[in-house]
Design a protein around this motif. Structure first.
Motif, PDB file in Angstrom:
ATOM      1  N   ALA A 270      42.953  42.059  42.289  1.00 40.03           N
ATOM      2  CA  ALA A 270      42.448  42.540  40.618  1.00 40.03           C
ATOM      3  C   ALA A 270      40.671  43.204  40.190  1.00 40.03           C
ATOM      4  O   ALA A 270      40.346  43.265  41.593  1.00 40.03           O
ATOM      5  CB  ALA A 270      42.446  40.583  39.695  1.00 40.03           C
TER       6      ALA A 270
ATOM      7  N   HIS B 125      38.274  43.518  40.373  1.00 40.98           N
ATOM      8  CA  HIS B 125      36.591  42.389  40.098  1.00 40.98           C
ATOM      9  C   HIS B 125      36.197  43.383  40.550  1.00 40.98           C
ATOM     10  O   HIS B 125      35.803  44.685  41.600  1.00 40.98           O
ATOM     11  CB  HIS B 125      36.988  41.815  41.033  1.00 40.98           C
ATOM     12  CG  HIS B 125      37.380  40.252  41.284  1.00 40.98           C
ATOM     13  ND1 HIS B 125      37.842  39.857  39.172  1.00 40.98           N
ATOM     14  CD2 HIS B 125      38.768  39.791  41.182  1.00 40.98           C
ATOM     15  CE1 HIS B 125      39.084  39.146  39.927  1.00 40.98           C
ATOM     16  NE2 HIS B 125      39.393  39.417  40.876  1.00 40.98           N
TER      17      HIS B 125
ATOM     18  N   SER C 288      43.207  40.971  32.654  1.00 35.72           N
ATOM     19  CA  SER C 288      42.683  41.123  33.984  1.00 35.72           C
ATOM     20  C   SER C 288      43.210  41.666  35.627  1.00 35.72           C
ATOM     21  O   SER C 288      43.430  41.934  35.977  1.00 35.72           O
ATOM     22  CB  SER C 288      42.250  39.253  34.171  1.00 35.72           C
ATOM     23  OG  SER C 288      44.025  38.904  34.152  1.00 35.72           O
ATOM     24  N   ARG C 289      44.287  41.662  35.087  1.00 32.47           N
ATOM     25  CA  ARG C 289      46.025  42.760  35.917  1.00 32.47           C
ATOM     26  C   ARG C 289      45.248  43.942  35.854  1.00 32.47           C
ATOM     27  O   ARG C 289      46.388  45.136  37.317  1.00 32.47           O
ATOM     28  CB  ARG C 289      46.833  41.829  36.060  1.00 32.47           C
ATOM     29  CG  ARG C 289      47.073  40.969  35.947  1.00 32.47           C
ATOM     30  CD  ARG C 289      48.821  40.167  36.092  1.00 32.47           C
ATOM     31  NE  ARG C 289      49.172  40.861  37.525  1.00 32.47           N
ATOM     32  CZ  ARG C 289      50.879  40.977  37.823  1.00 32.47           C
ATOM     33  NH1 ARG C 289      51.605  40.829  36.949  1.00 32.47           N
ATOM     34  NH2 ARG C 289      50.719  41.474  39.199  1.00 32.47           N
TER      35      ARG C 289
ATOM     36  N   GLN D  86      34.959  48.826  33.076  1.00 29.97           N
ATOM     37  CA  GLN D  86      35.667  48.117  32.111  1.00 29.97           C
ATOM     38  C   GLN D  86      36.421  47.965  31.086  1.00 29.97           C
ATOM     39  O   GLN D  86      36.677  48.923  30.699  1.00 29.97           O
ATOM     40  CB  GLN D  86      34.143  47.121  31.686  1.00 29.97           C
ATOM     41  CG  GLN D  86      33.482  46.709  32.525  1.00 29.97           C
ATOM     42  CD  GLN D  86      31.965  46.101  31.643  1.00 29.97           C
ATOM     43  OE1 GLN D  86      32.155  46.335  30.356  1.00 29.97           O
ATOM     44  NE2 GLN D  86      31.371  45.520  32.318  1.00 29.97           N
TER      45      GLN D  86
END
Length: 487
Positions: free
Chosen positions: A231, A233, A428-429, A466
């Motif tokens: 992901a 992150h 999130s993916r 983000q």
């Protein structure tokens, strides 16, 4: 139990047992050794004095007791003042007692003047010496007090080669007990110091070993490569963990772990890409094959044109996929930026807007930018690529005749469209390789690599990406080191 505690206890147990047995041997041997030395000294003294007394024994002068020539020579022997320091022991009195007996065992002379006339014939030292054997004994003056024991050693007094009497030397155990006690104290202090030093060394060795093992463990945890479907992150490292520098076999182990990581990383990378690429190629290849089979048949011109256009569209999709795969592969092989000077974030945004202007005008989409410019040690080409990918995604989802806003802030840039946004469960993916969401027209025309490329570029810059839904549309923000989130 932790490895460090096990090592420390094992080290301490081994050294403790070794210290115990060594100390026990020393403690057991001290007293016998001192007594052996004392006995040896008494033997030599007895034989030397027996030789001096033989002339008086032959002349019968020793029968006069304290008035004999031998007695006068030893007169006052025990009363002489003595202040002698033998190593660390202080000697202030002469404790050796001398007695002379005739061949019947009767005491002719006693340096203490106590037992003259007594019969010593039954004492072991005198009895054996009169028989021509070595005579010695140890007798306690107080039955239950070992400290009151006295050692006796006898030597024959020879007259014309015959045993005419016995000269005995004796020494109380208390005169050498101080030496024994001093030696025992020294050995105990040394043993205690040895145990403490062993414990310190054990702590040091254990600490050194555990620190290096923990460094190896930390390195092994850091180099766990993320999976292909990782992901987006922000915490992913920008560079591989450095191989810890360690001595000896631990260093070899660290290097072996790094080599293993590289081999596994390369294998997983290839396997993952092959699986994902195979999955992505199925749809366009199947579409091209179906269109090609239909084109082999007799079709109306309108259908033939439709299927030919479908072949071209799918080929273009494959070409985009290959191009972006090559871009992402090159980015993943890079470990650092090539920037030599400071770069303007506003200039990068304008360059990306110029590249996307033609596509935007075809759909009637307006691109505008606002906010404060930022400068930093960034690589301009990579930033233009990242912003272009974000603009392409925004145009894919933005409705016709809408606006895309590029907002600049200190060390940050955000792109906002007016599209439908993304389901919260899928946010999130975003950034996973080959993950795409349906476009407003229902097609999946994207390759799923655009945001992966952006994410990798931000990692190279030490920044983050983000993503959040707005009302309406989606906002993607690029944050560079020391930057703040833009709303």
């Amino acid at each position: 139990m932790r490895l460090g505690l096990r090592l420390f206890f094992a080290f301490f147990l081994i050294n403790g047992l070794a210290a115990f047995f060594v100390l026990r041997v020393f403690m057991v041997e001290i007293k016998p050794s001192v007594r052996k030395v004392t006995e040896d000294t008494l033997v030599e003294a007895a034989y030397a004095l027996a030789a001096l007394a033989s002339e008086d024994m032959a002349s019968g002068d020793l029968q006069n007791g304290q008035n004999s020539h031998f007695a006068r020579q030893l007169q006052g022997y025990n009363q002489q003042p003595v202040q002698v320091r033998i190593w660390d022991a202080k000697k202030s009195s002469l404790d050796m007692r001398i007695t002379v007996t005739d061949k019947q065992g009767l005491v002719l002379f006693d340096s203490l003047g106590k037992d003259e006339g007594s019969n010593y014939s039954r004492w072991r030292d005198v009895y054996l010496t009169l028989r021509g054997e070595y005579g010695a004994r140890t007798t306690r003056e107080v039955q239950d007090d070992e400290g009151s024991s006295v050692m006796y050693v006898s030597a024959p007094i020879l007259v014309n080669g015959q045993i005419a009497g016995v000269l005995s030397t004796s020494k109380p155990a208390r005169s050498v007990q101080k030496i024994i006690d001093s030696a025992e104290r020294k050995i105990l202090r040394g043993g205690l110091l040895f145990v403490l030093l062993s414990a310190a060394v054990g702590c040091g060795v254990t600490w050194w070993f555990v620190v290096h093992v923990r460094r190896l463990r930390s390195y092994a945890q850091q180099v766990q490569a993320p999976t292909l479907n990782e992901a987006a992150h922000n915490a992913l490292p920008t560079t591989p963990a450095a191989v810890p520098s360690m001595p000896g076999e631990l260093g070899d182990l660290a290097q072996a772990m790094d080599n293993m990581r590289k081999r596994l990383e390369g294998r997983d990378y290839i396997e993952g890409y092959v699986r994902a690429l195979t999955h992505e190629l199925k749809s366009p290849v199947a579409a091209i094959r179906g269109a090609g089979e239909l084109l082999l048949e007799e079709l109306p011109a309108q259908d033939r044109e439709m299927f030919a256009q479908q072949v071209l569209d799918q080929c273009q999709r494959l070409q985009n996929l290959v191009d972006q795969l090559l871009q992402l592969s090159r980015l993943e092989q890079r470990q650092q930026l090539h920037a030599q000077s400071r770069c303007s974030l506003k200039a990068c945004a304008r360059q990306a807007m110029d590249q996307m202007a033609s596509s935007a005008s075809q759909r009637g989409i307006t691109m505008v930018h606002e906010g404060e410019d930022s400068h930093g040690p960034w690589e301009q080409g990579l930033l233009v690529l990242a912003i272009s990918n974000l603009l392409q995604n925004a145009m894919d989802f933005a409705p016709a005749q809408s606006q895309i806003l590029i907002r600049l802030a200190p060390s940050a840039l955000s792109i906002n469209d007016q599209g439908p946004g993304v389901s919260p469960q899928l946010l999130s993916r975003l950034g996973e390789r080959f993950f795409t969401t349906p476009r407003p027209d229902g097609e999946r025309s994207g390759t799923g690599l655009g945001l992966s490329i952006v994410l990798r570029i931000m990692h190279l810059h030490g920044g983050s990406m983000q993503i959040r839904n707005t009302s309406p549309g989606l906002s993607v923000t690029l944050i560079f080191p020391s930057g703040k989130l833009v709303h």
